[in-house]
Design an enzyme around this catalytic site. Sequence first.
Site, PDB file in Angstrom:
ATOM      1  N   TYR A  77     -21.345 -36.385   9.123  1.00  0.00           N
ATOM      2  CA  TYR A  77     -21.293 -36.013   7.757  1.00  0.00           C
ATOM      3  C   TYR A  77     -20.267 -36.660   6.632  1.00  0.00           C
ATOM      4  CZ  TYR A  77     -21.521 -32.910   3.746  1.00  0.00           C
ATOM      5  OH  TYR A  77     -21.772 -32.262   2.420  1.00  0.00           O
ATOM      6  N   GLU A  87     -30.471  -2.959   1.750  1.00  0.00           N
ATOM      7  CA  GLU A  87     -29.783  -4.293   2.062  1.00  0.00           C
ATOM      8  C   GLU A  87     -27.991  -3.919   1.830  1.00  0.00           C
ATOM      9  OE1 GLU A  87     -30.668  -6.071  -1.557  1.00  0.00           O
ATOM     10  OE2 GLU A  87     -32.800  -6.249  -1.197  1.00  0.00           O
ATOM     11  N   CYS A 141      22.812   1.528   5.265  1.00  0.00           N
ATOM     12  CA  CYS A 141      21.481   0.402   5.118  1.00  0.00           C
ATOM     13  C   CYS A 141      21.303  -0.219   6.605  1.00  0.00           C
ATOM     14  CB  CYS A 141      21.904  -0.511   4.245  1.00  0.00           C
ATOM     15  SG  CYS A 141      21.016  -2.155   4.035  1.00  0.00           S
ATOM     16  N   CYS A 146      24.471  -7.413   0.436  1.00  0.00           N
ATOM     17  CA  CYS A 146      23.339  -7.038   1.532  1.00  0.00           C
ATOM     18  C   CYS A 146      22.798  -8.047   1.978  1.00  0.00           C
ATOM     19  CB  CYS A 146      22.551  -5.713   1.003  1.00  0.00           C
ATOM     20  SG  CYS A 146      21.504  -5.235   2.062  1.00  0.00           S
ATOM     21  N   LYS A 188     -24.351  -3.944   0.695  1.00  0.00           N
ATOM     22  CA  LYS A 188     -23.823  -4.272  -0.651  1.00  0.00           C
ATOM     23  C   LYS A 188     -22.693  -4.926  -0.375  1.00  0.00           C
ATOM     24  CE  LYS A 188     -22.788  -1.643  -4.763  1.00  0.00           C
ATOM     25  NZ  LYS A 188     -21.413  -2.218  -5.121  1.00  0.00           N
ATOM     26  N   CYS A 219      20.325   0.920  -1.214  1.00  0.00           N
ATOM     27  CA  CYS A 219      21.652   0.214  -0.678  1.00  0.00           C
ATOM     28  C   CYS A 219      22.131  -0.575  -1.947  1.00  0.00           C
ATOM     29  CB  CYS A 219      21.312  -0.846   0.459  1.00  0.00           C
ATOM     30  SG  CYS A 219      22.845  -1.930   0.701  1.00  0.00           S
TER      31      CYS A 219
HETATM   32 ZN    ZN Z   1      22.325  -3.183   2.636  1.00  0.00          ZN
END
Ligand code: ZN
Length: 677
Positions: A35, A110, A405, A429, A112, A424
Amino acid sequence: MNETEQTLKKLREKIAYHAKRYYVDDDPEISDYEYDQMYAELLRLEAEHPEWDDPSSPSHRVGGKPLEKFNKVTHTVQMNSLSDVFSFEELQAFLDRVAAVLPDAAYSVEPKIDGLSVALHYENGVFVQGATRGDGFVGEDVTQNLRTVFSIPLTLPEALTLTVRGEVYMPRGKFEKLNAAREEEGQALFANPRNAAAGSLRQLDPAVTAARGLDIFVFNFQEGKLWTDGHAPTSHTETLDRLHELGFHTLEFRTLAHTAEEIFAHIRKLGEARAMLAYDIDGVVIKLDGLADRRRMGEGTNTPKWAVAYKFPPEEKETKLEDIEIAVGRTGVLTPTAVLTPVRLAGTTVSRATLHNAELIRERDIRIGDIVTLRKAGDIIPEVVKSHPELRNGNEKVFRMPTVCPSCGEPVFYDEDEGAATRCTNSKCPAQLSRGIEHFASKDAMNIDGLGPQLVESLLRNRLIEDAADLYRLKREELTGMERMGEKSASNLLEAIERSKGAGLERLIYALGIRNIGEVAAEALAQHFGSLAACMAATKEELVDLPDFGEVTADCVVNFFSHPQNRELCERLTEAGLLTSPVGMPKDDFLAGLTFVLTGTLPTLTRDEASDRIKAAGGKTAGSVSSRTSFVVAGESAGSKLTKAQSLGVPIIDEETLLGMLRDRSATPKQSEAPDV
Ligand SMILES: [Zn+2]
């Protein structure tokens, strides 16, 4: 017609035939390789013979120019929606209403499709217009985009004039790939295949739509002639069978039913098959099959009286909640996420679900180890509805929000005002840093292509960066030294980073991730203060005067810039050479959205001069001709670019016409004829 022209015509027909075998019938006769070869041959012949161009050629599926906006289309047949029913009782009531008038009616039952509805219009066998449903009366012209859907025939085997209605959808496999790629690139994810399909169909640039792999199911014959001999169909089933014969991808898994039992049985069958289908369905349509029966029942105010849509109820399943994990977001909010024993639900495998915050977990008494009920309705994200205390064995653990944290170990704070968030507040961080850099690089911010979450993580882990400013000091050797980072990816990334320097103050402010400062507020800041330094020096009094700025927003800005760490970041970004003034709108932007390619020697202007004048008017210039090119400006001894433009049908103008456009401040050339070169 000479021999080559014949060959070209035959080749187009052959390719259209094999494309149908592949995309519509799912039954290819030849290999992809064969093709592709055929297709390459077509492109070669068409490039050699632009004079035999045909807009319906398979090569023209993609190639429309990006639009400024969509034109409106008034539907000749109103595109109705159906009334929904949510239970077999409600469905039975509908069947009873019909039976009172038509005791022996036949129904087409049918699936949907959960996509979006479009109308396709053919004139004399050629696809000429496709439109979205819009409000049912007026939709948008998305012809260019629909042409890129391979299962929509560009021509019909017979010269028929007709309109059909279909549902455009994104197959689940394509949807998952698209979202995976977007995640990699740090772009927002689509919530579900329907949103993705809608977003893809409403792209102004058809090349974007083409890349998304949309498909369509045709489900109704709206108007026109289905047979050249004038034969008039009597049933819906007959029209769909005929449309299939004409090359349309018509709805599969439909059945003809005569009793309520048969209808209910087919609904149950579709409900069970739902998870196995390659596309999303959100219900089952039950409509009268006889076209005369439909006329007999007639139309209601907003919906027809001859059909209803049965909506699948939200699916619920029990599964085990194995753990609760905490994710730290960009602003430091800790979000608990349920880790679940994977379960198939409404067509997808669910293994995680957000629990939003600690309060919700407490209210619903959700414990680690609990059997929980999970609910998912169509496009809604899965939700843990409730726990089952009666099924506990004593090993379940009550969840406690951590007091530190999980990323940096600093104490966290409970923020009652902000949707019961736990936060936090450590500015160093790592989790926040990582999310923050992802945000900095995201498409709407600095738009650093290719810098997704995984790469950010690994840059941080390898200590190549500590903050966003470090991105601008990255060296090629550092990048290529990383795992899975080739020369090419490294070059691309460095280029994208370099390019982002010119993003402008609007995006830069947004990219900094100041709380409460979205894109609109960032633009207001940039426009008002004009430089990063001025923004940093802004006082609360000045800020509250800005449109839509309140006390809270003003405080956020002042707080952000009062942190030494943030000030230092801004200074380093400035030193790195980032544009710290607004890009704004060019004053003269009548050529905005247009791309010009210059070729050959122009009579009076040098190429640089021409290019500068185009840019000053808001236009863009490019080095090579593509389907996105708006105009080719050709001068003397123009070469291959001119040929390419001709083969792609890109308008060719001369210098005089260009100067005319600049003089008239108009995006429309007065003379669009190809110059004599
Ligand atoms: Zn943190």
